[in-house]
Scaffold this active site. Structure first.
Site, PDB file in Angstrom:
ATOM      1  N   HIS A  40       4.921  -8.912 -22.195  1.00 40.19           N
ATOM      2  CA  HIS A  40       5.755  -9.478 -21.128  1.00 40.19           C
ATOM      3  C   HIS A  40       5.140 -10.803 -20.679  1.00 40.19           C
ATOM      4  O   HIS A  40       4.489 -10.905 -19.648  1.00 40.19           O
ATOM      5  CB  HIS A  40       5.862  -8.513 -19.954  1.00 40.19           C
ATOM      6  CG  HIS A  40       6.887  -8.901 -18.939  1.00 40.19           C
ATOM      7  ND1 HIS A  40       7.571  -7.973 -18.193  1.00 40.19           N
ATOM      8  CD2 HIS A  40       7.362 -10.107 -18.533  1.00 40.19           C
ATOM      9  CE1 HIS A  40       8.410  -8.586 -17.371  1.00 40.19           C
ATOM     10  NE2 HIS A  40       8.283  -9.893 -17.572  1.00 40.19           N
ATOM     11  N   LYS A  63      15.905 -10.980 -24.732  1.00 40.17           N
ATOM     12  CA  LYS A  63      15.561 -10.576 -23.373  1.00 40.17           C
ATOM     13  C   LYS A  63      16.785 -10.708 -22.469  1.00 40.17           C
ATOM     14  O   LYS A  63      17.385 -11.766 -22.368  1.00 40.17           O
ATOM     15  CB  LYS A  63      14.426 -11.456 -22.825  1.00 40.17           C
ATOM     16  CG  LYS A  63      14.187 -11.289 -21.333  1.00 40.17           C
ATOM     17  CD  LYS A  63      13.666  -9.899 -20.979  1.00 40.17           C
ATOM     18  CE  LYS A  63      13.643  -9.678 -19.467  1.00 40.17           C
ATOM     19  NZ  LYS A  63      12.794 -10.612 -18.736  1.00 40.17           N
ATOM     20  N   HIS A 102      15.356  -6.756 -17.831  1.00 43.42           N
ATOM     21  CA  HIS A 102      15.073  -6.798 -16.392  1.00 43.42           C
ATOM     22  C   HIS A 102      16.430  -6.589 -15.733  1.00 43.42           C
ATOM     23  O   HIS A 102      17.298  -7.442 -15.807  1.00 43.42           O
ATOM     24  CB  HIS A 102      14.459  -8.161 -16.044  1.00 43.42           C
ATOM     25  CG  HIS A 102      14.309  -8.455 -14.596  1.00 43.42           C
ATOM     26  ND1 HIS A 102      13.196  -9.101 -14.090  1.00 43.42           N
ATOM     27  CD2 HIS A 102      15.117  -8.242 -13.521  1.00 43.42           C
ATOM     28  CE1 HIS A 102      13.339  -9.261 -12.787  1.00 43.42           C
ATOM     29  NE2 HIS A 102      14.507  -8.759 -12.423  1.00 43.42           N
ATOM     30  N   HIS A 145       8.845  -3.697 -16.196  1.00 44.77           N
ATOM     31  CA  HIS A 145       8.508  -3.261 -14.823  1.00 44.77           C
ATOM     32  C   HIS A 145       9.487  -2.197 -14.313  1.00 44.77           C
ATOM     33  O   HIS A 145      10.239  -2.406 -13.366  1.00 44.77           O
ATOM     34  CB  HIS A 145       8.412  -4.439 -13.850  1.00 44.77           C
ATOM     35  CG  HIS A 145       9.366  -5.564 -14.079  1.00 44.77           C
ATOM     36  ND1 HIS A 145      10.731  -5.420 -14.013  1.00 44.77           N
ATOM     37  CD2 HIS A 145       9.141  -6.870 -14.375  1.00 44.77           C
ATOM     38  CE1 HIS A 145      11.300  -6.578 -14.258  1.00 44.77           C
ATOM     39  NE2 HIS A 145      10.355  -7.476 -14.480  1.00 44.77           N
ATOM     40  N   HIS A 156       5.663 -14.827 -19.765  1.00 46.63           N
ATOM     41  CA  HIS A 156       6.399 -16.050 -19.463  1.00 46.63           C
ATOM     42  C   HIS A 156       5.516 -17.198 -19.963  1.00 46.63           C
ATOM     43  O   HIS A 156       4.440 -17.435 -19.413  1.00 46.63           O
ATOM     44  CB  HIS A 156       6.619 -16.214 -17.960  1.00 46.63           C
ATOM     45  CG  HIS A 156       7.507 -15.172 -17.352  1.00 46.63           C
ATOM     46  ND1 HIS A 156       8.758 -15.469 -16.831  1.00 46.63           N
ATOM     47  CD2 HIS A 156       7.331 -13.845 -17.153  1.00 46.63           C
ATOM     48  CE1 HIS A 156       9.301 -14.360 -16.344  1.00 46.63           C
ATOM     49  NE2 HIS A 156       8.449 -13.362 -16.530  1.00 46.63           N
ATOM     50  N   HIS A 164      11.195 -16.234  -8.243  1.00 42.01           N
ATOM     51  CA  HIS A 164      12.630 -16.135  -8.491  1.00 42.01           C
ATOM     52  C   HIS A 164      13.450 -17.159  -7.716  1.00 42.01           C
ATOM     53  O   HIS A 164      14.640 -16.974  -7.489  1.00 42.01           O
ATOM     54  CB  HIS A 164      13.104 -14.702  -8.250  1.00 42.01           C
ATOM     55  CG  HIS A 164      12.614 -13.770  -9.309  1.00 42.01           C
ATOM     56  ND1 HIS A 164      13.162 -13.726 -10.562  1.00 42.01           N
ATOM     57  CD2 HIS A 164      11.569 -12.905  -9.333  1.00 42.01           C
ATOM     58  CE1 HIS A 164      12.500 -12.855 -11.298  1.00 42.01           C
ATOM     59  NE2 HIS A 164      11.527 -12.358 -10.572  1.00 42.01           N
TER      60      HIS A 164
END
Length: 568
Positions: free
Chosen positions: A134, A217, A246, A272, A136, A320
């Site tokens: 996971h 994803k 997600h 998560h 980024h 976010h």
């Protein structure tokens, strides 16, 4: 017959069968299950030692001899905890067994010759390189940070500090996929890039897989609707790649049952799965009841401590792209942070319902703490619940240790179709290995081996007369330099991309390897982490129950593997 007492033997050759070793300053103890050596015929390098011409070193060429032997290491892997020599040949694991010279020693199955290098593993623990599934890809410096923590494979998405990348693990579109493959070609790390999976028609997803994505994803910030889930999984089924998801925190396009229904029993990796990192509030955690769901955690909630809830709100607002002046944005953030589900996550990991742990690097996660947070969780559960039932007879934590190491090695490898190359210390796999002194286990590796070459290690002053004078810090080694970095690392892509001649068209140095067997697996394939309880969440109190049992535990006030090791 000459004899040695057990303490003297351990000091010279490392622990042997029946000895116990403490992992760092945790309460986790492992016991040596088997020793491959022949007592009296051990190999050890150094002045006056065994690996010398005509003694422990034979006369054979490297057609037979291994390129590297790690002597007398304590191997900790999902399949067992054993003491032995580890042979490496052509950048791959040859065998865990007994090294030496078969002309003068018994039971040798790893031949040492004049062309064999030696790493002394006496008194050290050897593990497979970690896999962080996971990522980024916000900055290239993450690679060095992850490597020096013991991670040798990174899977995720991104293009740098773009707003989309800071929130979502997607390398969006064929152009960016090509550029990221080129940008990372000489990095000492195995890599895999996830394309953006949020679309209701397949063509834009297919072109990303053909351009080098190793999977797709789905992220709520791009709109994880039932239609996009169904489309994405349909494309993944056709291309044999994994989908990571997600889910929809706000429950705008449906509730958790709507998402699970959209899976249509197809396998998927749920990021998560507790929910603080994002997902249907408050009950995404119940997704791990399903056999087609491969659940993972990200490390900020590992383990549950008295600081966990407080740090998450600001973290979430930044990652976010939320505004603290907008009431709805604050409510969105608040809905994701629940101490009850975080506490339950600890227990679900300890019992094997959550299968993997990853970072969520720089996007609500710390790229250099996957290994540390995993073992802190194991320690906290040992303190609060004692030995696992599987460990009661032995009296040591062998099964718990094997369960937890699987969470960041073999299980993410299986989930993403790369376990034929990485994820464990088994013959034929890439020699991605991490050596630890037991006192520093899970926090400061003593050596990171990438594809058979030392890629990073703590090193003292280069102008000193010996390697150890201060300042000692992690420095890139020769395995990180020049063409060796590409030659000892791979990038995982779809089979379609591999067949398209992508390496040649992009001018890549490193080997591309196709993912495979991602669509015919289930949670039952998650080694030591395949429990399928019936999980329910009370929508008012957020209490989590598994098969009717309330799952709750107290937050930790202090943790091992923490400030004791990081004064500077």
């Amino acid at each position: 017959m000459a004899t040695m007492d057990r303490q003297s033997y351990a000091q010279m050759f490392g622990p042997t069968t029946g000895d116990r070793v403490r992992l760092g300053d945790t309460d986790i103890w492992i016991q040596v299950e088997k020793d491959f050596t022949v007592y009296g015929d051990e190999v050890k390098f150094g002045g006056g030692k065994v690996i010398r011409d005509g003694m422990g070193q034979s006369q054979v060429t490297n057609e037979i001899a291994v390129d590297l032997v790690i002597t007398n290491a304590l191997v900790l892997d999902h399949w067992g905890i054993v003491k032995g020599d580890v042979g490496i040949k052509d950048g791959r694991i040859f065998k865990v067994g007994k090294a030496g010279n078969p002309d003068v020693q018994d039971n040798v199955d790893i031949v040492v010759g004049p062309g064999t290098e030696v790493i002394a593993g006496e008194g050290s623990i050897l593990t497979a390189g970690g896999i962080d599934a996971h990522i980024h890809f916000i900055c290239p410096q993450q690679v060095e940070e992850a490597l020096t923590s013991g991670v040798t494979t990174m899977i995720g998405g991104g293009t740098g500090p773009a707003t989309g990348t800071k929130a979502t693990t997607c390398t969006s579109g064929p152009w960016y996929l090509g550029k990221m493959l080129q940008a990372t070609d000489s990095m000492p790390m195995n890599l895999g890039f996830l394309g953006k999976g949020n679309a209701s028609l397949p063509e834009a997803l297919e072109e990303q897989l053909e351009a080098g994505a190793c999977g797709l994803k789905l992220h709520e910030d791009w709109g994880t609707t039932p239609a996009s889930i169904d489309c994405c999984l349909s494309v993944a089924e056709a291309y044999d790649v994994q989908v990571a998801i997600h889910t929809d925190t706000l429950n705008e396009s449906g509730f958790v049952d709507s998402t699970i229904d959209a899976f249509k029993d197809r396998v998927i990796h749920t990021y998560h799965t507790e929910g603080a990192g994002g997902g249907h509030a408050p009950d995404i955690i119940q997704a791990c009841s399903n056999p087609n769901v491969l659940p993972s955690s990200t490390n900020p909630t590992r383990p549950y401590t008295h600081n966990t809830v407080d740090e998450h709100l600001d973290m979430l607002m930044v990652c976010h792209h939320l505004d603290s002046n907008i009431e709805e944005d604050v409510a969105f953030a608040d809905s994701r942070i629940r101490k009850e589900t975080i506490a339950a996550e600890d227990i679900l990991h300890d019992r094997g319902a959550f299968s993997m742990i990853s970072s969520d690097s720089q996007a609500m996660g710390r790229v250099g703490e996957v290994v540390t947070r995993t073992w802190q969780t194991a320690h906290k559960m040992k303190q609060q619940f004692g030995l696992l039932p599987e460990d009661q007879e032995l009296g040591a934590d062998n099964f718990r240790a094997r369960r937890y190491i699987a969470k960041y090695t073999i299980n993410p490898a299986i989930a993403h179709g790369i376990s034929h190359e990485v994820g464990s210390i088994e013959p034929g796999k890439m020699a991605d290995l991490v050596l630890w002194k037991p006192a520093f286990f899970a926090v400061k590796p003593s050596m990171i081996i990438k594809g058979g070459m030392i890629a990073s290690a703590p090193m003292g002053d280069p102008n000193a007369s010996i390697p150890t004078p201060q300042p000692v810090h992690y420095r890139p080694m020769f395995g990180s330099c020049g063409k060796a970095a590409a030659a000892t690392s791979v990038t995982f892509v779809s089979k379609a991309a591999l067949n398209n001649g992508l390496k040649e068209s992009l001018g890549l140095e490193r080997t591309l390897v196709a993912c495979k067997n991602t669509r015919n697996i289930s949670k039952l394939d998650m080694i030591h982490n395949d429990w399928l309880p019936n999980i329910t969440v009370d929508p008012q109190t957020y209490e989590v129950r598994a098969d009717g049992e309330l799952l709750t535990c107290e937050p930790a006030e202090t943790l091992p593997l923490a400030q004791l090791y990081t004064l500077f």
